[in-house]
Scaffold this motif. Structure first.
Motif, PDB file in Angstrom:
ATOM      1  N   GLN A 176      13.084  15.279  69.758  1.00 47.76           N
ATOM      2  CA  GLN A 176      13.356  16.311  70.769  1.00 47.76           C
ATOM      3  C   GLN A 176      12.224  16.373  71.793  1.00 47.76           C
ATOM      4  O   GLN A 176      12.471  16.422  72.992  1.00 47.76           O
ATOM      5  CB  GLN A 176      13.557  17.661  70.100  1.00 47.76           C
ATOM      6  N   SER A 177      10.998  16.340  71.318  1.00 48.06           N
ATOM      7  CA  SER A 177       9.865  16.449  72.259  1.00 48.06           C
ATOM      8  C   SER A 177       9.773  15.242  73.190  1.00 48.06           C
ATOM      9  O   SER A 177       9.291  15.367  74.314  1.00 48.06           O
ATOM     10  CB  SER A 177       8.552  16.637  71.499  1.00 48.06           C
ATOM     11  N   PHE A 178      10.240  14.085  72.743  1.00 48.11           N
ATOM     12  CA  PHE A 178      10.235  12.891  73.589  1.00 48.11           C
ATOM     13  C   PHE A 178      11.489  12.790  74.452  1.00 48.11           C
ATOM     14  O   PHE A 178      11.640  11.851  75.219  1.00 48.11           O
ATOM     15  CB  PHE A 178      10.108  11.628  72.740  1.00 48.11           C
ATOM     16  N   GLY A 179      12.382  13.778  74.324  1.00 50.64           N
ATOM     17  CA  GLY A 179      13.584  13.803  75.157  1.00 50.64           C
ATOM     18  C   GLY A 179      14.714  12.906  74.688  1.00 50.64           C
ATOM     19  O   GLY A 179      15.665  12.670  75.438  1.00 50.64           O
ATOM     20  N   LEU A 180      14.620  12.395  73.477  1.00 46.97           N
ATOM     21  CA  LEU A 180      15.695  11.540  72.962  1.00 46.97           C
ATOM     22  C   LEU A 180      16.939  12.339  72.591  1.00 46.97           C
ATOM     23  O   LEU A 180      18.054  11.820  72.666  1.00 46.97           O
ATOM     24  CB  LEU A 180      15.200  10.738  71.750  1.00 46.97           C
ATOM     25  N   ILE A 181      16.726  13.581  72.162  1.00 45.94           N
ATOM     26  CA  ILE A 181      17.832  14.487  71.844  1.00 45.94           C
ATOM     27  C   ILE A 181      17.485  15.859  72.402  1.00 45.94           C
ATOM     28  O   ILE A 181      16.310  16.160  72.632  1.00 45.94           O
ATOM     29  CB  ILE A 181      18.108  14.573  70.316  1.00 45.94           C
ATOM     30  N   ASP A 182      18.514  16.687  72.612  1.00 48.12           N
ATOM     31  CA  ASP A 182      18.232  18.038  73.106  1.00 48.12           C
ATOM     32  C   ASP A 182      18.116  19.002  71.925  1.00 48.12           C
ATOM     33  O   ASP A 182      18.301  18.634  70.766  1.00 48.12           O
ATOM     34  CB  ASP A 182      19.298  18.485  74.120  1.00 48.12           C
TER      35      ASP A 182
END
Length: 123
Positions: A75-81
């Motif tokens: 989530q923090s790397f933007g791979l999932i919301d």
């Protein structure tokens, strides 16, 4: 004569179509003979001591924590919301609770052979 040969050939194909799957099924082990099947796991679980169950539970808790930490990184790397992260974490919690109560988990690659629902995963 030609018609008789055609009927005989068709009968032979039908007999093979029935006989081959039956022969293959006869060679399959029954659920009670599968060495690491779920039924054996659930039969043996109650025989463990409390300390053995606690040791397994502690490891499962560590795995759960690492899985949730990994989801947080995704989530923090933007791979999932955030919504996806919460759904995955809920599933992790559900599986942990299932295993904690003596359920069998962690064997095999899971549904779809480990490829999940994403059709882009090919080998």
């Amino acid at each position: 004569m030609k018609k008789k040969l055609m009927i005989a050939g068709l009968v032979a194909v039908l007999v093979l179509a029935i006989a081959v799957p039956l022969a293959m099924a006869a060679n399959q082990p029954s659920p009670s003979t599968i060495p690491y099947g779920q039924s054996q796991f659930q039969e043996k679980w109650p025989k463990l001591t409390d300390s053995q169950k606690k040791e397994i539970s502690d490891i499962q808790q560590q795995i759960k924590g690492l899985q949730q930490k990994l989801i947080d990184k995704y989530q923090s790397f933007g791979l999932i919301d955030k919504s996806q992260a919460n759904i995955i974490k809920d599933h992790i919690n559900d599986m942990y609770n299932y295993m904690r109560n003596g359920g069998c988990g962690g064997f095999g690659m899971g549904m779809m052979g480990g490829y999940g629902y994403n059709s882009n995963n090919t080998n």
